[in-house]
Scaffold this motif. Structure first.
Motif, PDB file in Angstrom:
ATOM      1  N   ASN A  77      14.155 -12.259  45.371  1.00 20.56           N
ATOM      2  CA  ASN A  77      15.265 -12.843  46.194  1.00 20.56           C
ATOM      3  C   ASN A  77      16.279 -12.875  44.994  1.00 20.56           C
ATOM      4  O   ASN A  77      16.281 -14.163  44.401  1.00 20.56           O
ATOM      5  CB  ASN A  77      14.915 -13.926  46.926  1.00 20.56           C
ATOM      6  CG  ASN A  77      14.513 -13.443  48.328  1.00 20.56           C
ATOM      7  OD1 ASN A  77      15.167 -12.888  49.247  1.00 20.56           O
ATOM      8  ND2 ASN A  77      13.404 -14.368  48.905  1.00 20.56           N
ATOM      9  N   VAL A 106      18.126 -16.320  51.114  1.00 23.21           N
ATOM     10  CA  VAL A 106      16.462 -16.134  50.696  1.00 23.21           C
ATOM     11  C   VAL A 106      15.773 -16.351  51.794  1.00 23.21           C
ATOM     12  O   VAL A 106      14.678 -15.771  52.125  1.00 23.21           O
ATOM     13  CB  VAL A 106      16.499 -17.146  49.543  1.00 23.21           C
ATOM     14  CG1 VAL A 106      15.051 -17.441  49.346  1.00 23.21           C
ATOM     15  CG2 VAL A 106      17.190 -16.686  48.179  1.00 23.21           C
ATOM     16  N   ASN A 127      11.712 -15.657  43.967  1.00 17.65           N
ATOM     17  CA  ASN A 127      12.895 -16.306  44.192  1.00 17.65           C
ATOM     18  C   ASN A 127      13.788 -16.381  42.740  1.00 17.65           C
ATOM     19  O   ASN A 127      13.037 -17.131  41.897  1.00 17.65           O
ATOM     20  CB  ASN A 127      13.175 -17.413  44.854  1.00 17.65           C
ATOM     21  CG  ASN A 127      12.656 -17.279  46.350  1.00 17.65           C
ATOM     22  OD1 ASN A 127      12.638 -16.094  46.808  1.00 17.65           O
ATOM     23  ND2 ASN A 127      12.002 -18.473  46.879  1.00 17.65           N
ATOM     24  N   THR A 154      11.230 -23.025  47.675  1.00 13.86           N
ATOM     25  CA  THR A 154      10.217 -22.238  46.976  1.00 13.86           C
ATOM     26  C   THR A 154       8.962 -22.829  46.998  1.00 13.86           C
ATOM     27  O   THR A 154       7.909 -22.384  47.403  1.00 13.86           O
ATOM     28  CB  THR A 154      10.658 -21.674  45.716  1.00 13.86           C
ATOM     29  OG1 THR A 154      11.941 -21.162  45.427  1.00 13.86           O
ATOM     30  CG2 THR A 154       9.685 -20.703  44.772  1.00 13.86           C
TER      31      THR A 154
END
Ligand SMILES: NC(=O)c1ccc[n+]([C@@H]2O[C@H](COP(=O)([O-])OP(=O)(O)OC[C@H]3O[C@@H](n4cnc5c(N)ncnc54)[C@H](OP(=O)(O)O)[C@@H]3O)[C@@H](O)[C@H]2O)c1
Length: 270
Positions: A77, A106, A127, A154
């Motif tokens: 991402n 995301v 990410n 995350t």
């Protein structure tokens, strides 16, 4: 290198995403990159159309990868936008747009690939955060808000999907020499001398741009992302980029916030 992986890299037309997709391709992986305008870019890897703010486009891009490759081993991402301007000068619509791309984009991508990753019993989601996810940078407040949010997203996601064999990591680059300087979006009200913040904002942005132009090559971020994709580097968070910035971020928790902000204000001449 180990086994060939099927990797989907968002925002692969430029900068970090392009370097990552190209490097993974060179290393023999099956890479699908994305761009909102794939026809405008030539790439050695397959480039799919994708706007991460568009639910249907996200579903279509992930379905295309699964139809062609049958699995998705890694999602990077990377797609993101930088919004500059004083917090006061940023309209709610401008704020929501950057959060939509950098945070909800995301989440959209993760929601879309996770059924396949859970079904195949594993995968990795990487990410791309930023130093701006650890430091409130003047005149980039909404960008910082998006990257701070990505840190929390995350960490939470990593705990949720670990039981399914899926790992999640954040890669936080410092200044990286990419097209970010040209692509940075300006909050409309911050653009001219009518803004109360005009001289300070302009001077600070000039500093950001100089630091970004002198930043680390995008390939250094790509190398770390590839190491995570290939399982050679593990862990929830990876700071990459100029050494001084990595030291700054590493020591930040031990520095009183007032002192840290005093240093930032001196650095940016505020
Ligand atoms: N450069 C730095 O100093 C730096 C530092 C820390 C973190 N980062 C992060 O690294 C990531 C990549 O930045 P970069 O420096 O490589 O910037 P860049 O050269 O401007 O590339 C941005 C990429 O994001 C894509 N993108 C933008 N909006 C999108 C959307 N709505 N949907 C899908 N794709 C979209 C663009 O693709 P199209 O326009 O072709 O769609 C482009 O490929 C970002 O998340 C950024 O926050 C950069």
């Amino acid at each position: 290198m180990g086994a060939q992986k099927v990797v989907l890299v968002t925002g692969a037309s430029s900068g970090i995403g392009r370097a990552t997709a190209a490097y993974l391709h060179e290393r023999g992986h099956r890479v699908f990159g994305t761009s909102r305008n794939p026809d405008r870019h030539a790439a050695p890897f397959q480039l799919l159309a994708l706007d991460v703010t568009d639910d249907a486009a996200v579903a279509a891009a992930v379905a295309a990868v699964l139809a062609e490759a049958g699995r998705i081993d890694a999602l990077v991402n990377n797609a993101g936008v930088v919004l500059a301007g004083a917090v006061e000068d940023t309209s709610p619509a401008e704020a929501l747009a950057v959060l939509n791309t950098n945070v909800v984009g995301v989440q959209r991508m993760a929601r879309s690939v996770l059924p396949a990753m859970r079904g195949q019993g594993g995968g990795v989601i990487i990410n791309v955060g930023s130093t701006a996810g650890s430091v409130g940078m003047p005149f980039q407040g909404l960008y910082c808000a998006s990257k701070y949010a990505l840190e929390g997203l995350t960490e939470a996601l990593r705990l949720e999907v670990a039981p399914f064999g899926v790992s999640v990591a954040l890669v936080a680059p410092g200044d990286t020499a990419t097209a970010v300087v040209e692509n940075r979006i300006r909050a409309r009200a911050s653009a001219g001398p009518a803004s109360a913040y005009h001289p300070a904002c302009a001077a600070t942005l000039a500093r950001y741009e100089a630091d970004e132009r002198a930043g680390a090559p995008a390939g250094s971020v790509a190398a770390r992302i590839a190491a995570i994709v290939e399982g050679r580097s593990r862990g929830p968070r990876h700071a990459v980029g100029p050494l001084a910035q990595r030291i700054l971020i590493g020591t930040r928790p031990f520095i009183p916030t007032a002192l840290f902000q005093w240093g930032l204000a001196r650095y940016y001449g505020l």
